[in-house]
Design an enzyme around this catalytic site. Structure first.
Site, PDB file in Angstrom:
ATOM      1  N   GLU A  92      12.576  -9.998   1.241  1.00 33.44           N
ATOM      2  CA  GLU A  92      11.735  -8.806   1.685  1.00 33.44           C
ATOM      3  C   GLU A  92      12.628  -7.575   1.399  1.00 33.44           C
ATOM      4  O   GLU A  92      13.791  -7.458   1.706  1.00 33.44           O
ATOM      5  CB  GLU A  92      11.561  -8.921   3.095  1.00 33.44           C
ATOM      6  CG  GLU A  92      11.014  -7.838   3.939  1.00 33.44           C
ATOM      7  CD  GLU A  92      11.008  -7.938   5.346  1.00 33.44           C
ATOM      8  OE1 GLU A  92      11.420  -8.920   5.909  1.00 33.44           O
ATOM      9  OE2 GLU A  92      10.389  -6.971   6.138  1.00 33.44           O
ATOM     10  N   HIS A 118       4.160  -4.672   9.172  1.00 39.04           N
ATOM     11  CA  HIS A 118       4.138  -4.210  10.628  1.00 39.04           C
ATOM     12  C   HIS A 118       2.845  -5.008  11.021  1.00 39.04           C
ATOM     13  O   HIS A 118       2.726  -5.152  12.418  1.00 39.04           O
ATOM     14  CB  HIS A 118       4.452  -3.065  10.804  1.00 39.04           C
ATOM     15  CG  HIS A 118       5.422  -2.311  10.093  1.00 39.04           C
ATOM     16  ND1 HIS A 118       6.798  -2.887  10.042  1.00 39.04           N
ATOM     17  CD2 HIS A 118       5.122  -1.196   9.015  1.00 39.04           C
ATOM     18  CE1 HIS A 118       7.444  -1.945   9.505  1.00 39.04           C
ATOM     19  NE2 HIS A 118       6.586  -0.985   8.721  1.00 39.04           N
ATOM     20  N   ARG A 138       7.724   0.562  13.398  1.00 34.17           N
ATOM     21  CA  ARG A 138       8.272  -0.168  12.142  1.00 34.17           C
ATOM     22  C   ARG A 138       9.329  -1.031  12.308  1.00 34.17           C
ATOM     23  O   ARG A 138       9.824  -1.868  11.209  1.00 34.17           O
ATOM     24  CB  ARG A 138       8.837   1.255  11.062  1.00 34.17           C
ATOM     25  CG  ARG A 138       7.748   1.803  10.634  1.00 34.17           C
ATOM     26  CD  ARG A 138       8.253   2.964   9.649  1.00 34.17           C
ATOM     27  NE  ARG A 138       7.346   4.169   9.518  1.00 34.17           N
ATOM     28  CZ  ARG A 138       6.271   4.373   8.952  1.00 34.17           C
ATOM     29  NH1 ARG A 138       5.907   3.445   8.175  1.00 34.17           N
ATOM     30  NH2 ARG A 138       5.735   5.343   9.124  1.00 34.17           N
ATOM     31  N   ARG A 172      13.810   3.634  12.311  1.00 26.58           N
ATOM     32  CA  ARG A 172      12.497   4.825  12.014  1.00 26.58           C
ATOM     33  C   ARG A 172      11.725   4.536  13.529  1.00 26.58           C
ATOM     34  O   ARG A 172      12.167   4.130  14.391  1.00 26.58           O
ATOM     35  CB  ARG A 172      11.857   4.474  10.877  1.00 26.58           C
ATOM     36  CG  ARG A 172      12.875   4.757   9.638  1.00 26.58           C
ATOM     37  CD  ARG A 172      11.873   4.570   8.099  1.00 26.58           C
ATOM     38  NE  ARG A 172      10.658   5.422   8.417  1.00 26.58           N
ATOM     39  CZ  ARG A 172       9.739   5.482   7.478  1.00 26.58           C
ATOM     40  NH1 ARG A 172       9.873   4.585   6.461  1.00 26.58           N
ATOM     41  NH2 ARG A 172       8.595   6.307   7.506  1.00 26.58           N
ATOM     42  N   HIS A 230      12.575  -3.056   1.746  1.00 26.44           N
ATOM     43  CA  HIS A 230      12.075  -1.731   1.957  1.00 26.44           C
ATOM     44  C   HIS A 230      13.117  -0.578   1.505  1.00 26.44           C
ATOM     45  O   HIS A 230      14.096  -0.914   1.463  1.00 26.44           O
ATOM     46  CB  HIS A 230      12.060  -1.654   3.475  1.00 26.44           C
ATOM     47  CG  HIS A 230      11.324  -2.762   4.132  1.00 26.44           C
ATOM     48  ND1 HIS A 230       9.760  -2.704   4.180  1.00 26.44           N
ATOM     49  CD2 HIS A 230      11.464  -3.784   4.681  1.00 26.44           C
ATOM     50  CE1 HIS A 230       9.276  -3.856   4.638  1.00 26.44           C
ATOM     51  NE2 HIS A 230      10.342  -4.424   5.149  1.00 26.44           N
ATOM     52  N   LEU A 231      12.723   0.318   0.985  1.00 25.59           N
ATOM     53  CA  LEU A 231      13.317   1.500   0.605  1.00 25.59           C
ATOM     54  C   LEU A 231      14.070   2.278   1.695  1.00 25.59           C
ATOM     55  O   LEU A 231      15.110   2.685   1.568  1.00 25.59           O
ATOM     56  CB  LEU A 231      12.157   2.732   0.065  1.00 25.59           C
ATOM     57  CG  LEU A 231      11.631   2.007  -1.333  1.00 25.59           C
ATOM     58  CD1 LEU A 231      10.205   2.963  -1.453  1.00 25.59           C
ATOM     59  CD2 LEU A 231      12.202   2.539  -2.502  1.00 25.59           C
ATOM     60  N   SER A 232      13.254   2.511   2.763  1.00 24.11           N
ATOM     61  CA  SER A 232      13.819   2.816   4.058  1.00 24.11           C
ATOM     62  C   SER A 232      14.437   1.871   4.977  1.00 24.11           C
ATOM     63  O   SER A 232      13.986   0.730   4.982  1.00 24.11           O
ATOM     64  CB  SER A 232      12.803   3.784   4.669  1.00 24.11           C
ATOM     65  OG  SER A 232      11.895   2.950   5.443  1.00 24.11           O
ATOM     66  N   PRO A 250       0.870  -1.557  -0.072  1.00 22.17           N
ATOM     67  CA  PRO A 250       0.064   0.135   0.056  1.00 22.17           C
ATOM     68  C   PRO A 250       0.742   1.448  -0.072  1.00 22.17           C
ATOM     69  O   PRO A 250       1.836   1.244   0.643  1.00 22.17           O
ATOM     70  CB  PRO A 250      -0.677  -0.050   1.263  1.00 22.17           C
ATOM     71  CG  PRO A 250      -0.161  -1.263   2.207  1.00 22.17           C
ATOM     72  CD  PRO A 250       0.656  -1.993   0.934  1.00 22.17           C
ATOM     73  N   ASN A 251       0.407   2.264  -0.733  1.00 23.26           N
ATOM     74  CA  ASN A 251       0.776   3.353  -0.745  1.00 23.26           C
ATOM     75  C   ASN A 251       2.225   3.512  -1.602  1.00 23.26           C
ATOM     76  O   ASN A 251       2.530   4.743  -1.834  1.00 23.26           O
ATOM     77  CB  ASN A 251       1.053   4.184   0.506  1.00 23.26           C
ATOM     78  CG  ASN A 251      -0.194   4.520   1.311  1.00 23.26           C
ATOM     79  OD1 ASN A 251      -1.141   5.021   0.605  1.00 23.26           O
ATOM     80  ND2 ASN A 251      -0.342   3.912   2.429  1.00 23.26           N
ATOM     81  N   ARG A 257       5.076  10.976  -2.272  1.00 11.95           N
ATOM     82  CA  ARG A 257       4.954  10.516  -1.045  1.00 11.95           C
ATOM     83  C   ARG A 257       6.339  10.797  -0.039  1.00 11.95           C
ATOM     84  O   ARG A 257       7.300  10.098  -0.308  1.00 11.95           O
ATOM     85  CB  ARG A 257       4.607   9.153  -0.794  1.00 11.95           C
ATOM     86  CG  ARG A 257       4.429   8.524   0.513  1.00 11.95           C
ATOM     87  CD  ARG A 257       4.303   6.977   0.567  1.00 11.95           C
ATOM     88  NE  ARG A 257       4.309   6.442   1.661  1.00 11.95           N
ATOM     89  CZ  ARG A 257       4.419   5.142   1.992  1.00 11.95           C
ATOM     90  NH1 ARG A 257       4.869   4.432   1.163  1.00 11.95           N
ATOM     91  NH2 ARG A 257       4.285   4.665   3.148  1.00 11.95           N
ATOM     92  N   ASN A 270       7.694  -5.794  -1.110  1.00 10.82           N
ATOM     93  CA  ASN A 270       7.779  -4.982  -0.022  1.00 10.82           C
ATOM     94  C   ASN A 270       6.165  -4.676   0.326  1.00 10.82           C
ATOM     95  O   ASN A 270       5.522  -4.004  -0.444  1.00 10.82           O
ATOM     96  CB  ASN A 270       8.334  -3.648  -0.967  1.00 10.82           C
ATOM     97  CG  ASN A 270       8.365  -2.293   0.249  1.00 10.82           C
ATOM     98  OD1 ASN A 270       7.645  -2.438   1.233  1.00 10.82           O
ATOM     99  ND2 ASN A 270       8.771  -1.364  -0.295  1.00 10.82           N
ATOM    100  N   TYR A 323      11.262   8.499   1.082  1.00 15.06           N
ATOM    101  CA  TYR A 323      11.175   7.424  -0.097  1.00 15.06           C
ATOM    102  C   TYR A 323      11.814   7.883  -1.210  1.00 15.06           C
ATOM    103  O   TYR A 323      12.047   6.915  -2.132  1.00 15.06           O
ATOM    104  CB  TYR A 323       9.977   7.089  -0.134  1.00 15.06           C
ATOM    105  CG  TYR A 323       9.007   6.508   1.068  1.00 15.06           C
ATOM    106  CD1 TYR A 323       9.537   5.261   1.542  1.00 15.06           C
ATOM    107  CD2 TYR A 323       8.311   7.299   1.866  1.00 15.06           C
ATOM    108  CE1 TYR A 323       9.213   4.959   2.693  1.00 15.06           C
ATOM    109  CE2 TYR A 323       7.603   6.600   2.781  1.00 15.06           C
ATOM    110  CZ  TYR A 323       8.026   5.677   3.621  1.00 15.06           C
ATOM    111  OH  TYR A 323       7.583   4.920   4.547  1.00 15.06           O
ATOM    112  N   ALA A 351       3.209  -1.141   4.631  1.00 10.88           N
ATOM    113  CA  ALA A 351       2.706  -0.955   5.968  1.00 10.88           C
ATOM    114  C   ALA A 351       2.301  -2.299   6.254  1.00 10.88           C
ATOM    115  O   ALA A 351       2.432  -2.665   7.697  1.00 10.88           O
ATOM    116  CB  ALA A 351       1.438   0.040   6.060  1.00 10.88           C
TER     117      ALA A 351
HETATM  118  C1  DQA Z   1       8.514   0.740   3.602  1.00 13.61           C
HETATM  119  C2  DQA Z   1       8.411   0.912   4.981  1.00 13.61           C
HETATM  120  C3  DQA Z   1       6.931   0.873   5.868  1.00 13.61           C
HETATM  121  O1  DQA Z   1       7.173   0.951   7.156  1.00 13.61           O
HETATM  122  C4  DQA Z   1       6.145   1.810   5.145  1.00 13.61           C
HETATM  123  O2  DQA Z   1       5.004   1.626   5.816  1.00 13.61           O
HETATM  124  C5  DQA Z   1       6.161   1.774   3.822  1.00 13.61           C
HETATM  125  C6  DQA Z   1       7.265   1.660   3.024  1.00 13.61           C
HETATM  126  C7  DQA Z   1       9.530   1.023   2.815  1.00 13.61           C
HETATM  127  O3  DQA Z   1       9.855   0.546   1.789  1.00 13.61           O
HETATM  128  O4  DQA Z   1      10.485   1.634   3.534  1.00 13.61           O
HETATM  129  O5  DQA Z   1       4.973   2.099   3.059  1.00 13.61           O
HETATM  130  O6  DQA Z   1       8.006  -0.573   3.371  1.00 13.61           O
END
Ligand code: DQA
Length: 152
Positions: free
Chosen positions: A99, A81, A112, A108, A101-103, A13-14, A21, A75, A26, A78
């Site tokens: 798995e 978690h 997270r 954080r 993640h960008l961040s 999502p997102n 965003r 990825n 990101y 959200a």
């Molecule tokens: C994320 C990290 C998650 O905590 C966050 O909710 C995201 C992106 C990342 O790629 O860093 O939507 O998965």
């Protein structure tokens, strides 16, 4: 030519909002740019890829469990978690999974820092921005190549 099979890449999502965003976290690139680069890299190797983004937990579960593929890069955003359903889907199909993640989720907010899939995937790549996906793609190729040479 497609000797190494297929990689499924799922964005949660997102992530369709990438570019707009929270760019300080990101980055400024779009999801489409990431997908295009992954497709370009796949076209240079003997691998098929499919990319999929959804904001819906059920659609992600459906995709994990009904698509044919040899390796999953995900990825869960959200849902990383919160989603027991996505964890159970990954366990259910029992395919090698990476798995992404960008961040760096470990530096954080506390909520997270817990991933519900880290303990069931081969490995996690986090904190390298869009490069996290390309590092995962490269790791996926190494894994699939070593699997294919085992069977020769
Ligand atoms: C994320 C990290 C998650 O905590 C966050 O909710 C995201 C992106 C990342 O790629 O860093 O939507 O998965």
């Amino acid at each position: 030519m497609k000797t190494l099979g297929k990689i499924l890449i799922i964005h949660g999502p997102n992530l369709h909002l990438l570019g707009k965003r929270e760019p300080e976290i990101y980055g400024n690139f779009t999801l489409d740019q990431i997908d295009q680069e992954l497709k370009l890299r796949a076209s240079r190797e003997s691998i098929e890829i499919e990319t999929f983004q959804s904001n819906s937990e059920g659609d992600i579960v459906e995709k994990i469990t009904t698509t044919g593929y040899n390796l999953l890069i995900i990825n869960p955003a959200a849902y990383t978690h919160t989603s027991v359903a996505i964890r159970d889907a990954i366990l259910g199909v029992n395919k090698p999974t990476l798995e992404v993640h960008l961040s760096n989720i470990y530096k954080r907010e506390d909520f997270r820092k817990k991933s519900l899939i880290s303990d069931i995937v081969i490995g996690t790549i986090a904190g390298f921005g869009k490069e996290s996906y390309f590092l995962a793609f490269s790791a996926a190729m190494t894994l699939l190549e070593s699997k294919s040479s085992e069977t020769k």
